[in-house]
Motif scaffolding. Structure first.
Motif, PDB file in Angstrom:
ATOM      1  N   ILE A 159      41.960  26.601  54.296  1.00  0.00           N
ATOM      2  CA  ILE A 159      43.208  26.001  53.807  1.00  0.00           C
ATOM      3  C   ILE A 159      43.016  24.506  53.561  1.00  0.00           C
ATOM      4  CG2 ILE A 159      45.578  25.405  54.451  1.00  0.00           C
ATOM      5  CD1 ILE A 159      45.651  28.101  55.986  1.00  0.00           C
ATOM      6  N   ASN A 160      42.357  23.836  54.503  1.00  0.00           N
ATOM      7  CA  ASN A 160      42.112  22.399  54.357  1.00  0.00           C
ATOM      8  C   ASN A 160      41.331  22.088  53.086  1.00  0.00           C
ATOM      9  OD1 ASN A 160      43.468  21.637  56.641  1.00  0.00           O
ATOM     10  ND2 ASN A 160      41.665  21.078  57.831  1.00  0.00           N
ATOM     11  N   MET A 161      40.261  22.856  52.851  1.00  0.00           N
ATOM     12  CA  MET A 161      39.425  22.567  51.691  1.00  0.00           C
ATOM     13  C   MET A 161      40.146  22.874  50.388  1.00  0.00           C
ATOM     14  SD  MET A 161      36.779  20.911  52.171  1.00  0.00           S
ATOM     15  CE  MET A 161      36.574  20.957  50.406  1.00  0.00           C
ATOM     16  N   ASN A 162      40.844  23.994  50.328  1.00  0.00           N
ATOM     17  CA  ASN A 162      41.583  24.323  49.103  1.00  0.00           C
ATOM     18  C   ASN A 162      42.646  23.266  48.809  1.00  0.00           C
ATOM     19  OD1 ASN A 162      40.169  26.686  48.541  1.00  0.00           O
ATOM     20  ND2 ASN A 162      41.531  27.953  49.784  1.00  0.00           N
ATOM     21  N   THR A 163      43.314  22.809  49.869  1.00  0.00           N
ATOM     22  CA  THR A 163      44.334  21.774  49.699  1.00  0.00           C
ATOM     23  C   THR A 163      43.713  20.467  49.234  1.00  0.00           C
ATOM     24  OG1 THR A 163      45.677  22.765  51.462  1.00  0.00           O
ATOM     25  CG2 THR A 163      46.176  20.494  50.848  1.00  0.00           C
ATOM     26  N   LEU A 164      42.613  20.068  49.880  1.00  0.00           N
ATOM     27  CA  LEU A 164      41.982  18.796  49.539  1.00  0.00           C
ATOM     28  C   LEU A 164      41.388  18.822  48.133  1.00  0.00           C
ATOM     29  CD1 LEU A 164      41.312  15.970  50.409  1.00  0.00           C
ATOM     30  CD2 LEU A 164      39.284  16.829  51.597  1.00  0.00           C
ATOM     31  N   LEU A 165      40.786  19.934  47.744  1.00  0.00           N
ATOM     32  CA  LEU A 165      40.226  20.031  46.392  1.00  0.00           C
ATOM     33  C   LEU A 165      41.324  19.933  45.334  1.00  0.00           C
ATOM     34  CD1 LEU A 165      37.544  22.838  46.894  1.00  0.00           C
ATOM     35  CD2 LEU A 165      37.113  20.414  46.452  1.00  0.00           C
ATOM     36  N   THR A 166      42.474  20.528  45.621  1.00  0.00           N
ATOM     37  CA  THR A 166      43.611  20.427  44.698  1.00  0.00           C
ATOM     38  C   THR A 166      44.109  18.989  44.612  1.00  0.00           C
ATOM     39  OG1 THR A 166      44.302  22.704  45.162  1.00  0.00           O
ATOM     40  CG2 THR A 166      45.952  21.233  44.212  1.00  0.00           C
ATOM     41  N   LEU A 167      44.183  18.326  45.762  1.00  0.00           N
ATOM     42  CA  LEU A 167      44.618  16.928  45.791  1.00  0.00           C
ATOM     43  C   LEU A 167      43.663  16.032  45.005  1.00  0.00           C
ATOM     44  CD1 LEU A 167      45.670  16.664  49.547  1.00  0.00           C
ATOM     45  CD2 LEU A 167      47.200  16.444  47.581  1.00  0.00           C
ATOM     46  N   ILE A 168      42.371  16.307  45.121  1.00  0.00           N
ATOM     47  CA  ILE A 168      41.375  15.506  44.402  1.00  0.00           C
ATOM     48  C   ILE A 168      41.547  15.666  42.893  1.00  0.00           C
ATOM     49  CG2 ILE A 168      38.900  15.296  43.905  1.00  0.00           C
ATOM     50  CD1 ILE A 168      38.393  15.924  46.883  1.00  0.00           C
ATOM     51  N   LYS A 169      41.818  16.888  42.450  1.00  0.00           N
ATOM     52  CA  LYS A 169      42.035  17.118  41.017  1.00  0.00           C
ATOM     53  C   LYS A 169      43.241  16.342  40.500  1.00  0.00           C
ATOM     54  CE  LYS A 169      40.011  21.763  40.665  1.00  0.00           C
ATOM     55  NZ  LYS A 169      40.292  23.203  40.393  1.00  0.00           N
ATOM     56  N   VAL A 170      44.274  16.262  41.317  1.00  0.00           N
ATOM     57  CA  VAL A 170      45.522  15.622  40.889  1.00  0.00           C
ATOM     58  C   VAL A 170      45.470  14.103  41.056  1.00  0.00           C
ATOM     59  CG1 VAL A 170      47.998  15.432  41.351  1.00  0.00           C
ATOM     60  CG2 VAL A 170      46.882  17.679  41.398  1.00  0.00           C
ATOM     61  N   ASN A 171      44.938  13.644  42.211  1.00  0.00           N
ATOM     62  CA  ASN A 171      45.040  12.227  42.575  1.00  0.00           C
ATOM     63  C   ASN A 171      43.728  11.454  42.518  1.00  0.00           C
ATOM     64  OD1 ASN A 171      47.944  12.246  43.615  1.00  0.00           O
ATOM     65  ND2 ASN A 171      47.023  13.847  44.872  1.00  0.00           N
ATOM     66  N   GLY A 172      42.624  12.150  42.314  1.00  0.00           N
ATOM     67  CA  GLY A 172      41.330  11.489  42.392  1.00  0.00           C
ATOM     68  C   GLY A 172      40.750  11.599  43.796  1.00  0.00           C
TER      69      GLY A 172
END
Length: 289
Positions: A159-172
């Motif tokens: 869950i942490n990795m999926n969330t963080l990867l999504t955040l990186i796509k959106v926010n850098g």
């Protein structure tokens, strides 16, 4: 005449700290050399290296600013001192920090650390000891409980990795510049724990870009790369030897090659600036500069 001299001095200071190139590889190399010169008490040369380093990028990391400020105060270098103090003050206002992004990372970090403490650590030992022992009782209460805790651990990491990867796509990338130094460190630990990404197939393009843009420290970049190699199923040799375990048995030619790789990412030479302590049971190292 006095007025002209003032404008000349201001112009020199401005040109000294003008930005735009964003060469973070050489910025990191020069910053390290500045720390080394400071450690060796070659203070004027250290100031020059800091000035050269800071001139290469548009974002100077807080650790380098604090080191530069401390040095400038010591030898009374007004231009470096003013630059460092102004930048530190500007950063303290959090004007450029994505506070929502930072808050989410902090929440993910709490979960990341929760499943790596206390009974979870014991469960990991019980689970893998049993898995690797064909004669162990897989129906025992201890194993069933350990398996449940490990499944929770894996779920949190996923869950942490999926969330963080999504955040990186959106926010850098969650760099110090975007989320602050502490949240950057928390995000790095989560990325480090993404061991299911064997050979860094998912992370490599992300951290490659982050390295060039100054969003990830060279040492952290190297640590992620080396962990996947050393901890993967094939147990390969580290590429950068960021954790210097095994580096002591490298040949002279191998050390030269590893140092070439490290320089390419802006990382100091092997064994440079660290003190290694070994005994029969463990190895540890202390950063000197």
């Amino acid at each position: 005449m006095i007025k002209s001299s003032i404008f000349l001095i201001l112009g020199l200071i401005f040109s000294l700290f003008s930005f735009g190139q964003n060469d973070y590889i050489n910025y990191n190399l020069k910053s390290f050399q500045a720390r080394k010169l400071n450690y060796e008490n070659k203070l004027d040369s250290a100031v020059l290296l800091y000035q050269q380093a800071f001139n290469l990028v548009d974002y100077v990391h807080i650790e380098n600013l604090r080191a530069g400020q401390k040095l400038a105060e010591k030898i009374k270098n007004d231009s470096l001192l003013a630059f460092c103090k102004n930048r530190i003050e500007d950063y303290s206002k959090d004007n450029n920090i994505n506070t929502k992004y930072r808050s989410i990372i902090d929440s993910l970090s709490i979960e990341d650390q929760r499943v790596r403490r206390d009974n979870y650590g014991e469960a990991k030992y019980v689970y893998y000891e049993s898995i690797n022992d064909s004669t162990s009782n897989k129906e025992s209460a201890d194993f069933i409980k350990a398996k449940e805790l490990m499944m929770e651990w894996w779920a949190v990491d996923s869950i942490n990795m999926n969330t963080l990867l999504t955040l990186i796509k959106v926010n850098g990338f969650p760099s110090e510049k975007r989320v602050g130094k502490e949240a950057y460190g928390n995000a790095f630990i989560i990325l480090l724990h993404f061991d299911k990404d064997e050979d860094n197939q998912i992370l490599k393009p992300i951290i490659d870009k982050a390295l060039i843009e100054g969003d990830i420290e060279p040492s952290d970049y190297a640590w992620i790369i080396d962990r996947r190699l050393s901890w993967g199923r094939q147990r390969k040799d580290p590429y950068y030897y960021q954790m210097p375990i095994g580096a002591e048995i490298l040949s002279e030619g191998e050390v030269v090659e590893v140092n070439r790789r490290r320089k390419e990412i802006g990382l100091r030479k092997l064994f440079e600036g660290i003190e290694i302590k070994k005994d029969d049971m463990s190895i540890s190292w202390k950063i000197l500069y």
